[in-house]
Motif scaffolding. Structure first.
Motif, short mmCIF file in Angstrom:
data_model
loop_
_atom_site.label_atom_id
_atom_site.label_comp_id
_atom_site.label_asym_id
_atom_site.label_seq_id
_atom_site.Cartn_x
_atom_site.Cartn_y
_atom_site.Cartn_z
N SER A 523 0.86 -1.23 -0.04
CA SER A 523 0.29 -0.13 0.14
C SER A 523 0.99 1.42 0.24
CB SER A 523 -1.05 -0.05 1.12
OG SER A 523 -1.61 1.29 1.22
N PHE A 524 0.76 2.17 -0.89
CA PHE A 524 1.40 3.48 -1.05
C PHE A 524 0.98 4.71 -0.39
CE2 PHE A 524 3.51 0.50 -3.82
CZ PHE A 524 4.77 1.24 -4.30
N LEU A 543 1.37 -4.50 3.63
CA LEU A 543 1.26 -5.70 2.77
C LEU A 543 -0.06 -6.24 2.76
CD1 LEU A 543 4.83 -7.27 3.31
CD2 LEU A 543 4.15 -5.56 1.43
N VAL A 544 -0.46 -6.44 1.55
CA VAL A 544 -1.85 -7.11 1.25
C VAL A 544 -1.84 -8.35 0.48
CG1 VAL A 544 -4.30 -6.77 0.50
CG2 VAL A 544 -2.91 -4.71 1.27
N VAL A 545 -2.48 -9.49 1.04
CA VAL A 545 -2.47 -10.77 0.56
C VAL A 545 -3.97 -11.13 0.11
CG1 VAL A 545 -1.94 -13.32 0.28
CG2 VAL A 545 -0.48 -11.62 1.41
N ALA A 546 -4.31 -10.74 -1.19
CA ALA A 546 -5.93 -10.83 -1.60
C ALA A 546 -5.98 -12.24 -1.62
CB ALA A 546 -6.15 -9.97 -2.78
N VAL A 547 -6.88 -12.84 -1.06
CA VAL A 547 -6.98 -14.41 -1.01
C VAL A 547 -7.66 -15.03 -2.39
CG1 VAL A 547 -8.32 -16.66 -0.05
CG2 VAL A 547 -7.36 -14.63 1.25
N PRO A 593 0.81 -4.67 -6.67
CA PRO A 593 1.54 -5.99 -6.48
C PRO A 593 3.30 -5.61 -6.39
CG PRO A 593 0.37 -6.07 -8.49
CD PRO A 593 0.07 -4.68 -7.87
N VAL A 594 3.88 -6.37 -5.44
CA VAL A 594 5.25 -6.43 -5.28
C VAL A 594 5.89 -7.26 -6.25
CG1 VAL A 594 7.29 -6.38 -3.69
CG2 VAL A 594 4.96 -5.58 -2.84
N THR A 595 6.71 -6.75 -7.06
CA THR A 595 7.70 -7.65 -7.69
C THR A 595 8.58 -8.35 -7.09
OG1 THR A 595 7.35 -6.12 -9.75
CG2 THR A 595 9.02 -7.87 -9.99
N LYS A 596 8.64 -9.76 -7.32
CA LYS A 596 9.74 -10.52 -6.51
C LYS A 596 11.20 -9.97 -7.09
CE LYS A 596 11.19 -15.23 -5.59
NZ LYS A 596 11.00 -16.90 -5.88
N PRO A 597 12.11 -9.84 -6.22
CA PRO A 597 13.41 -9.48 -6.75
C PRO A 597 14.30 -10.49 -7.21
CG PRO A 597 13.15 -8.92 -4.40
CD PRO A 597 12.01 -9.55 -4.68
N LEU A 824 16.71 -2.49 1.63
CA LEU A 824 15.62 -3.65 1.51
C LEU A 824 14.46 -3.23 0.59
CD1 LEU A 824 15.69 -5.88 4.83
CD2 LEU A 824 16.82 -6.25 2.40
N ASN A 825 14.04 -2.10 1.06
CA ASN A 825 13.09 -1.36 -0.05
C ASN A 825 13.35 -0.97 -1.22
OD1 ASN A 825 11.11 -1.42 2.26
ND2 ASN A 825 11.44 1.04 2.98
N ALA A 826 14.71 -0.67 -1.46
CA ALA A 826 15.35 -0.31 -2.73
C ALA A 826 15.19 -1.82 -3.42
CB ALA A 826 16.66 0.10 -2.87
N LEU A 827 15.42 -2.93 -3.13
CA LEU A 827 15.29 -4.32 -3.67
C LEU A 827 13.83 -4.75 -4.13
CD1 LEU A 827 17.97 -6.67 -1.69
CD2 LEU A 827 18.13 -5.90 -4.10
N PHE A 828 13.00 -4.45 -3.01
CA PHE A 828 11.87 -4.90 -3.22
C PHE A 828 10.60 -4.11 -3.81
CE2 PHE A 828 13.33 -8.22 -0.42
CZ PHE A 828 12.52 -9.27 -0.80
N LEU A 829 10.89 -2.68 -3.80
CA LEU A 829 10.08 -1.76 -4.12
C LEU A 829 10.52 -0.75 -5.12
CD1 LEU A 829 8.35 -0.56 -0.68
CD2 LEU A 829 7.40 -2.40 -2.29
#
Length: 837
Positions: A523-524, A543-547, A593-597, A824-829
């Motif tokens: 969430s931004f 972080l949100v996991v939409a089922v 959605p977060v891109t997997k590094p 870590l935010n630079a890696l994941f976001l």
């Protein structure tokens, strides 16, 4: 000296004389106990000895001698044993538990024994913390053999009046890396040419451990298993004397203490330590080295200001820590300006100093014991005189970061208490000087040139907000980490799970869920969700996991979410609706959605191995995420399209124009380049980004004032930034700062990389504060002309991609929990950062 060097070579030829080169004066020896040469099958110094053989030899001594026992205190990252051989008289060994109990009475300020001469002195001979400084581990075997097998009256006196703990190899992983190199390139006959491969290791060399950490900086920080094992052992025994054997440049001679003066304005270790005791022992070392014709020097360099060395940490525990530095042969024989220096010669100096240490300790045991007793009693006295009675700290948003800080305090036997969510550290306790080390900050110093850091207030490493108190409400004492973090168990939902991103472990939990195939969004904007346990406010980055959007059924999703929570102890909530009580809803376009590094790290010649190892260690041990390490020699042929993130830490990057274009083109496709320290400076200078460095115009009209030549190293050295802690203003709405609540955080600076704030008003994520100083030395010129006008972290647009430029190292020595999140935010976001034109 040349004569001694030549003898070292000549004596390798015959068995008896080769051994006598080291310890002829200590005959007779017990023939039932094998010498190192008899056990190994070669003379000490003829080859470099592998760590497993060193351990095997000490184990053999423990089996064959009634003076010795061996104890394993840990294992390295690569699984090698960390051992200590305890050597004393047979009667002392049988009664060691009783002797230990008597010894610990002198450490307890509540007790006042006066039998200083009656209890054997405790001496810890520590060797080879830097793996490619190998002479000391060979000397450890010689010392162990002498103390277990010699029946000379001197040695018998030492073991009757002392308990000697021999730690032969503090850094086995690094040692074996170097041992393999030196033996692999050993010539026959030996090659003394300094340009030979034997004397020039390839990157990362053997100095550091598995993750390329300098373990001689880790005593205070306690990040690696080698250090944690040793610290646990240390606080069980509290030795009176501790040695720290090293090597230095081949062209030098030999160094022993006293050191250069401590640079602190008011050092927290007693003057008796670094003046009286150091000089007392120095006389012994001088006499011993004079007897074999070795040259040496003292006092010129190697300050003990930073408390995390093997030669300084014991000083804060009532012991006497002693540094030795031997000119290195960097192999088996090497030509120097003074002639040829050989491996056996370097070993003998270390061996002679080892025995001299034991001699000095035994002959002054009453003084050393009383000193240690007074040390811990004065801790209480000094604390009572201080207006500060304790420190309180808390962080309700990030319990796992708090837990990590509490772990560090407990590792050093600092008393910690808790009242509700607040933790209290009283100053009046035996470890008062460690409390000072953890919390006190300084801005006034005696010196301006440091062998290492000038700032180490560990609470700032953890971005721990703390306060001094004059009245204490201690509450419950914390003795373990159990139950420090207890998030409420997440309940099952068929709609969505929301993870609080403020927790240090949230990134690891995010990667865990991604690695299991779940799509996780970030969430931004903040919001307040209607969870099954009531309304819950979430910060930027939640972080949100939409089922319903997963490829797995709701039961599988729930099981994975449960596993993530249990593994990383992070707060996770269940929501049955996406209609939030306040702020954006869960289906908002601000929830992406977060891109997997898929990350790569450049390593190899030119790259600073310490910084690269810190990235590798962080991802391996805390995030449990793989990162591809690409050697510089392979970069030309590497396919960067396999990755969405590339990390370049500090270093000197010798990349061709074509290779520079390769990086720029890859970034332009929408990927993220993360640069740290001098790599950021490189990116600007090579025009990968349209950013600038902070520069101060030189005044050409200013007259040059002549200064004494002899003072040049000091005057020039103080202009470097040896390591200080400074405050930055952080934009907590920026994706790189997700997880932070406070706009003011500490960063660690140990370089002269000065980034000018970006001309894009949205691109400067962290800028040094108006009054930035927290702890450590910095010149007025560096502060006013460079630090204050500069940025610590900016993002620069390159095509469809971006470069994240860190001026400072957010992962320094594996200890900066407070700034790890930025990296870590630079890696994941990173790919979510949009920079408006």
């Amino acid at each position: 000296m040349l004569k001694k060097l030549l003898l070292a070579v000549l004596f390798i030829g015959t068995t008896v004389s080769a051994q006598d080169y080291f310890f002829k004066k200590y005959h007779p020896f017990n023939s039932d106990i094998p010498s190192p040469e008899e056990f190994l099958g070669y003379t000490i110094g003829q080859h470099h000895t592998r760590h497993d053989l060193i351990v095997a030899y000490l184990t053999k001594l423990a089996e064959t001698s009634d003076r010795a026992s061996i104890h394993e205190y840990g294992k390295t990252h690569e699984g090698r044993k960390l051992v200590i051989l305890t050597v004393t008289s047979p009667s002392n060994l049988k009664n060691l538990d009783q002797i230990k109990s008597q010894h610990l009475q002198f450490v307890d300020p509540k007790q006042s024994p006066t039998n200083y001469n009656d209890v054997p002195i405790f001496v810890n001979l520590g060797y080879n913390v830097h793996g490619n400084e190998p002479s000391s581990s060979e000397a450890a075997m010689l010392a162990a053999y002498t103390l277990t097998a010699s029946n000379h009256p001197e040695i018998l006196n030492y073991i009757n009046n002392g308990v000697i703990f021999i730690d032969p190899t503090i850094n086995p992983d690094g040692r074996d890396r170097h041992t393999q190199w030196a033996n692999m390139y050993q010539g026959s006959p030996l090659v003394a040419d300094p340009q030979d491969a034997e004397h020039n290791e390839y990157w990362p060399r053997g100095r550091t451990n598995h993750y390329w950490f300098d373990l001689n900086r880790d005593w205070l920080l306690g990040i690696n298993p080698e250090s944690r094992g040793k610290l646990t052992w240390y606080h069980q025994w509290y030795p009176n004397v501790v040695t720290d054997f090293h090597e230095m440049g081949t062209q030098s001679s030999y160094f022993f203490e006293p050191m250069k003066d401590n640079a602190s304005w008011d050092p927290i270790m007693p003057k008796e330590n670094y003046i009286d005791l150091n000089n007392l022992f120095g006389d012994y070392f001088a006499k011993a080295l004079d007897s074999i014709g070795s040259f040496y020097f003292t006092k010129e360099v190697f300050d003990g200001t930073y408390p995390g060395y093997g030669s300084s940490y014991p000083d804060l525990q009532g012991g006497l820590a002693l540094l030795f530095e031997q000119a290195s042969s960097r192999g088996h024989k090497q030509t120097t300006a003074f002639g040829e220096i050989t491996f056996p010669f370097t070993i003998r100096n270390q061996y002679v100093s080892s025995i001299a240490t034991v001699k000095a300790a035994v002959e002054n045991k009453a003084q050393l014991r009383k000193y240690q007793q007074d040390f811990f009693k004065s801790a209480l006295t000094n604390a009572s005189k201080s207006r500060i009675k304790g420190y309180t700290f808390r962080d309700d948003h990030d319990p796992n970061r708090v837990k990590a800080f509490v772990d560090k305090l407990l590792l050093h036997k600092v008393d910690v208490y808790r009242t509700g969510n607040q933790f209290v550290v009283p100053t009046r306790q035996p470890q008062y000087r460690m409390v000072q080390t953890m919390f006190e900050t300084y801005e006034k110093y005696r010196d301006s040139v440091y062998y290492d850091a000038s700032a180490w207030s560990v609470a700032n490493f953890y971005n721990m907000k703390y306060n001094t108190v004059s009245n204490l409400n201690l509450g419950e004492q914390i003795t373990s980490l159990d139950n420090l973090v207890n998030p409420n168990a997440v309940s099952k939902t068929d709609y969505a799970y929301i993870m609080d991103y403020d927790d240090y472990n949230a990134v690891a939990a995010l990667h865990y869920l991604q690695s299991k195939g779940l799509v996780v969004s970030s969430s931004f904007k903040p919001f307040t969700a209607k969870t099954t346990t009531g309304n819950q406010r979430f910060n930027y980055g939640a972080l949100v996991v939409a089922v319903s959007l997963q490829k797995k059924d709701s039961d599988e999703v729930y099981k994975l979410v449960q596993q993530a929570q249990q593994k990383f102890q992070v707060p996770i909530f269940a929501a049955a609706t996406g209609y939030n009580a306040a702020g954006i809803d869960l289906g908002s376009r601000y929830v992406e959605p977060v891109t997997k590094p898929k990350a790569a790290l450049l390593i190899g010649d030119g790259v600073r191995s310490y910084d690269a190892g810190e990235v590798w260690h962080l991802l391996d041990t805390r995030v449990h995420m793989p990162i591809t390490k690409i050697p510089m020699r392979n970069f030309g042929g590497a396919n960067l399209d396999k990755y969405n993130t590339l990390v370049m830490v500090s270093g000197n990057y010798d990349l061709s124009k074509k290779q520079q274009e390769k990086i720029k083109n890859w970034v332009s496709k929408g990927n993220t380049l993360i640069t740290i320290g001098t790599a950021s400076k490189w990116a600007i200078e090579k025009k990968l980004v349209k950013e600038r460095l902070t520069e101060k115009e030189k005044d050409s009209t200013k007259l040059v004032v002549r200064k004494p030549y002899v003072d040049a190293p000091e005057h020039l050295g103080k202009e470097s930034v040896g390591g200080g802690i400074f405050k930055v203003d952080l934009d907590i709405t920026h994706p790189l700062a997700f997880g932070y609540h406070d706009t003011s955080i500490p960063v660690y600076k140990n370089n002269s990389v000065w980034l000018a704030p970006s001309k894009n008003e949205y691109a400067t994520v962290a800028k040094y504060a108006k009054n930035p100083h927290i702890d450590g030395f910095i010149t007025k010129k560096n502060m006013e002309d460079f630090l204050k006008p500069s940025a610590s972290l900016i993002v620069s647009k390159v095509g469809s991609g971006r470069v994240v430029l860190f001026a400072d190292n957010p992962n320094f020595r594996g200890s900066w929990y407070g700034t790890n999140r930025l990296f870590l935010n630079a890696l994941f976001l990173g790919d979510k950062i949009e920079i408006p034109e």
